[in-house]
Design an enzyme around this catalytic site. Structure first.
Site, PDB file in Angstrom:
ATOM      1  CG  HIS A 105      -0.300  -0.139   2.884  1.00  0.00           C
ATOM      2  ND1 HIS A 105       0.481  -1.349   3.247  1.00  0.00           N
ATOM      3  CD2 HIS A 105       0.465   1.076   3.782  1.00  0.00           C
ATOM      4  CE1 HIS A 105       0.984  -0.463   3.972  1.00  0.00           C
ATOM      5  NE2 HIS A 105       0.485   0.324   4.628  1.00  0.00           N
ATOM      6  CG  ASP A 108       1.564   5.153   4.862  1.00  0.00           C
ATOM      7  OD1 ASP A 108       0.936   4.108   4.661  1.00  0.00           O
ATOM      8  OD2 ASP A 108       2.492   5.131   5.414  1.00  0.00           O
ATOM      9  CG  HIS A 124       5.161   1.080   2.402  1.00  0.00           C
ATOM     10  ND1 HIS A 124       4.106   2.106   2.860  1.00  0.00           N
ATOM     11  CD2 HIS A 124       4.191   1.102   3.858  1.00  0.00           C
ATOM     12  CE1 HIS A 124       3.769   2.937   3.422  1.00  0.00           C
ATOM     13  NE2 HIS A 124       2.942   1.859   4.522  1.00  0.00           N
ATOM     14  NE  ARG A 159       2.306   4.286   9.399  1.00  0.00           N
ATOM     15  CZ  ARG A 159       0.894   5.496   8.995  1.00  0.00           C
ATOM     16  NH1 ARG A 159      -0.085   6.320   9.507  1.00  0.00           N
ATOM     17  NH2 ARG A 159       0.582   5.645   7.530  1.00  0.00           N
TER      18      ARG A 159
END
Ligand code: SIN
Length: 280
Positions: A97, A99, A253, A268
């Site tokens: 995907h 983000d 990623h 994150r």
């Protein structure tokens, strides 16, 4: 600061840099390395959530983070945690995907900091979407240049989504109604490098505009497989103290769920992005 490419086409490992003491010239060098390598894996850092937020502000300020719950005192810092005793081997982000492409202005960059990592496993793979675009035939490029794709959070965070059931130590809130969809160009012009990237992904891209999901599926599958061809990918092996920054405008990623029975904790944040632009 030493920059070592991870592969011929994507990723670099950086050592000899202290992210808590960045001067103007190291910031410029970091920007150049980011434009060249798309994914920077910066080793040997010692960051608190406050340090990660300082860095997030320095790099452009945080993006909006729906569905995921952040730390109480730092809501923009999302803990990505899998404990050793969880029932499911599934780790967060374990599907290719980019983000939050379901947003109007998806995040430009993501920062992921390794707090605790398994001795082996839990690597993150990255793919270069410029290289995938470059590999297309002129005919396919011409066909895709004017197309838009529909993006949605439905598979991951819609009312029927089951992702959160597998992630026992993350707080994920699904939408209670069908999430809005968003149209983005299939070929995205990068606002900094002015390079075109094949900008779809298998998690959030549902179909092409003006086509059904069934009609779109064969071509989306072909393109998504092309993007993750081995020659377009790199793999980041984490260690505690590694911070990886990636460019969501030209990469996909995927985390690997291969460390069941071991603990992994990451923090994150995202950097706010711009509305994706098509080729002029
Ligand atoms: C993510 O997809 O944001 C997380 C990736 C990872 O934990 O390796």
């Amino acid at each position: 600061m030493i920059i070592r490419p991870l592969t011929g086409l994507i990723g670099a490992e950086i050592t000899g840099l202290d992210l808590k003491n960045l001067d103007e010239s190291s910031l410029e060098a970091l920007d150049r390395a980011f434009a060249d390598h798309l994914v920077l894996c910066i080793r040997d850092q010692s960051l608190t959530p406050a340090d990660l937020m300082d860095l997030t502000h320095l790099l452009g300020g945080p993006g909006e983070t729906p569905y995921l719950t952040g730390l109480k005192e730092y809501p923009d810092v999302v803990p990505v945690i899998k404990e050793a005793d969880e029932n499911s081997p599934h780790t967060f982000g374990a599907g290719w995907h980019t983000d939050f492409t379901f947003q109007e202005r998806p995040p430009a960059k993501t920062l992921l900091y390794a707090v605790e990592t398994p001795d082996a496993g839990g690597d993150t793979l990255y793919a270069n979407m410029y290289a995938a675009y470059d590999a297309l035939s002129d005919g396919m490029k011409a066909a895709l240049n004017s197309l838009n794709a529909v993006h949605s959070a439905t598979r991951s965070y819609g009312p029927q989504a089951t992702l959160k059931n597998h992630l026992e130590h993350m707080t994920i809130t699904n939408d209670d109604r069908e999430p809005d969809t968003r149209l983005h160009p299939v070929i995205r012009m990068h606002p900094v490098t002015n390079r075109p990237a094949l900008w779809i992904n298998p998690t959030y891209t549902i179909r092409f505009e003006n086509m059904t999901a069934d009609e779109s599926e064969p071509l989306l599958n072909y393109l998504n497989q092309l993007i993750v061809s081995p020659q377009f990918c790199c793999r980041v092996r984490w260690q505690p103290g590694t911070l990886t920054i990636w460019d969501n405008r030209c990469t996909q990623h995927c985390a690997t769920s291969d460390y069941h029975g071991h603990r992994r904790e990451m923090w994150r944040t995202t950097i706010a992005g711009e509305t994706p632009m098509a080729i002029a």
